[in-house]
Scaffold this active site. Structure first.
Site, PDB file in Angstrom:
ATOM      1  N   THR A   1       0.904 -32.893 -25.194  1.00 39.96           N
ATOM      2  CA  THR A   1       1.514 -32.729 -26.519  1.00 39.96           C
ATOM      3  C   THR A   1       2.995 -32.405 -26.388  1.00 39.96           C
ATOM      4  O   THR A   1       3.830 -32.940 -27.119  1.00 39.96           O
ATOM      5  CB  THR A   1       0.794 -31.635 -27.326  1.00 39.96           C
ATOM      6  OG1 THR A   1      -0.530 -32.078 -27.639  1.00 39.96           O
ATOM      7  CG2 THR A   1       1.522 -31.322 -28.624  1.00 39.96           C
TER       8      THR A   1
ATOM      9  N   CYS B   1      -8.567 -31.575 -31.082  1.00 37.60           N
ATOM     10  CA  CYS B   1      -7.457 -31.058 -31.870  1.00 37.60           C
ATOM     11  C   CYS B   1      -7.701 -31.153 -33.372  1.00 37.60           C
ATOM     12  O   CYS B   1      -6.967 -30.582 -34.165  1.00 37.60           O
ATOM     13  CB  CYS B   1      -6.176 -31.796 -31.507  1.00 37.60           C
ATOM     14  SG  CYS B   1      -5.724 -31.590 -29.777  1.00 37.60           S
TER      15      CYS B   1
ATOM     16  N   ASN C   1      -9.092 -41.618 -27.744  1.00 36.45           N
ATOM     17  CA  ASN C   1      -9.866 -40.432 -27.374  1.00 36.45           C
ATOM     18  C   ASN C   1     -11.152 -40.267 -28.176  1.00 36.45           C
ATOM     19  O   ASN C   1     -12.083 -39.603 -27.720  1.00 36.45           O
ATOM     20  CB  ASN C   1      -9.008 -39.176 -27.515  1.00 36.45           C
ATOM     21  CG  ASN C   1      -8.348 -39.075 -28.881  1.00 36.45           C
ATOM     22  OD1 ASN C   1      -7.719 -40.014 -29.355  1.00 36.45           O
ATOM     23  ND2 ASN C   1      -8.486 -37.931 -29.525  1.00 36.45           N
TER      24      ASN C   1
END
Length: 384
Positions: free
Chosen positions: A71, A324, A150
């Protein structure tokens, strides 16, 4: 039994990696920026790790930088490249199936006056190349795309994307989010014409807290974090030497053992697909163009969050989306971009495997999910 099927979120650290890291906590713990003997020793090991990573990826050690996570790497690349082009070009291109690290960063940049264009994807989650070609123009300075998704595991045609971008605009730069590639599919930067790439060690059995950033020689990059001028003046902050050493070793192992690990994960996934389809599941992942470890699946009459919670009660851990965003009750932005029916999207769970998972765990999972489905049918709790 405890079954961890959430390996796209994070992975267990390989014992060999942990063993190599320990000495840097107990004995060789000098600051790599110190001028004394322990500092020089730590720096030497850090640079050896940089060389290992570069060798695996097919690039120069001078093109590899260490951060705290992917990130940070993504923020660093997107924000500082935007700053560089601010007075000349204003357009960034990405897709709607990217990780939030990309989507939230381009959203931030749009509030700063940059124009963001989104390339649509097809029902498999693959970027529409003909649409990309239409979007790239002379004002485009950066295209950011993930190598593999992902949530559903779709593998993108990165080579084709890069070819189209460079053909339409020679000045345009390409960033690849390669976080989900290492240890799952072959991936090398040597033959790809990408300018930037980001990786995260904890996704391939390395430690948390280490990001790897590739910046091709000659392309623009500026510091995002200012301070002591570490990482050749481009990323300040004392480097995490134990983590960096562990990340390099983990990457080496992941690539060395890729063939065997990928076959193992594919075999387990095939067994899961067969068993789940027999129970009435809808398979979302495009199996023919996806990571061998990833399976997005839905039971349309049952909320994914319900399945996740009930499975957790049996010691089985899956997710409903990326780590996330998994606590967000909204539907997956990835499934929405793919045009997945809302009823199917609401029932989606993601199973992501690793080299440590076993057939026994798959059997246990299938047994327990069958029990859960029977229980929900009996109680009538499977209806929205």
């Amino acid at each position: 039994m405890r079954v961890y099927f959430d390996n796209n979120a994070t992975t267990r650290v390989d014992d060999r990696v942990l063993e190599e890291m320990i000495v840097f906590y107990r004995e060789k713990y000098g600051n790599p920026n110190s001028a004394h003997g322990m500092g020089i020793e730590a720096n030497l090991h850090m640079e050896k790790a940089r060389e290992k990573v570069a060798k695996v990826l097919g690039v120069s050690p001078s093109e590899i930088f260490f951060t705290s996570c992917a990130t940070e790497s993504i923020n660093w690349i997107l924000k500082t490249v935007a700053e560089t082009f601010e007075k000349r070009k204003r357009t960034i291109i990405t897709t709607l199936i990217e990780h939030k690290a990309v989507l939230e960063t381009v959203k931030y940049l749009s509030m700063k006056g940059f124009k963001v264009k989104y390339v649509p994807v097809d029902s498999r989650g693959i970027v529409k190349l003909e649409e990309l070609e239409k979007l790239v123009d002379e004002d485009t300075f950066l295209v950011s795309i993930m190598a593999a998704n992902n949530e559903v595991g779709t593998i993108q045609p990165v080579e084709d994307v890069t070819r189209i971008v460079k053909k339409k605009n020679k000045e345009a730069l390409v960033h690849v989010d390669a976080v989900q590639t290492i240890g799952k599919i072959p991936f090398s930067l040597e033959k790809l014409e990408v300018d930037y790439a980001s990786f995260s060690a904890h996704k391939f059995h390395g430690p948390k807290g280490v990001g790897i950033t590739y910046v091709r020689k000659g392309v623009p990059i500026r510091p995002l974090i200012h301070g002591g001028g570490q990482e050749r003046g481009l990323r300040s902050g004392t480097q995490n030497v134990p983590g960096i050493v562990g990340a390099a070793r983990a990457m080496e192992i992941a690539v060395e053992e890729l063939s065997e690990a990928a076959k193992h994960m594919e075999k387990l996934r095939s067994k899961l697909v067969s068993g789940l389809m027999n129970l009435g599941a809808h398979i979302i992942t495009p199996l023919e163009v996806s990571l061998p470890n990833t399976l997005s699946v839905s039971f349309p009459n049952i909320r994914g969050s319900t399945l996740q919670n009930l499975l957790s009660g049996y010691g089985i851990y899956v997710s409903t989306s990326s780590a996330c965003t998994s606590k967000d009750e909204r539907l997956s932005h990835v499934l929405d971009a793919m045009g997945v029916d809302r009823r199917i999207a609401q029932g989606a769970i993601r199973i992501s495997l690793c080299k440590y998972n076993t057939e026994e765990e798959v059997d246990y999972f299938l047994k327990k999910i069958e029990e859960i489905l029977s229980f929900l049918d009996l109680t009538g709790n499977n209806r929205r």
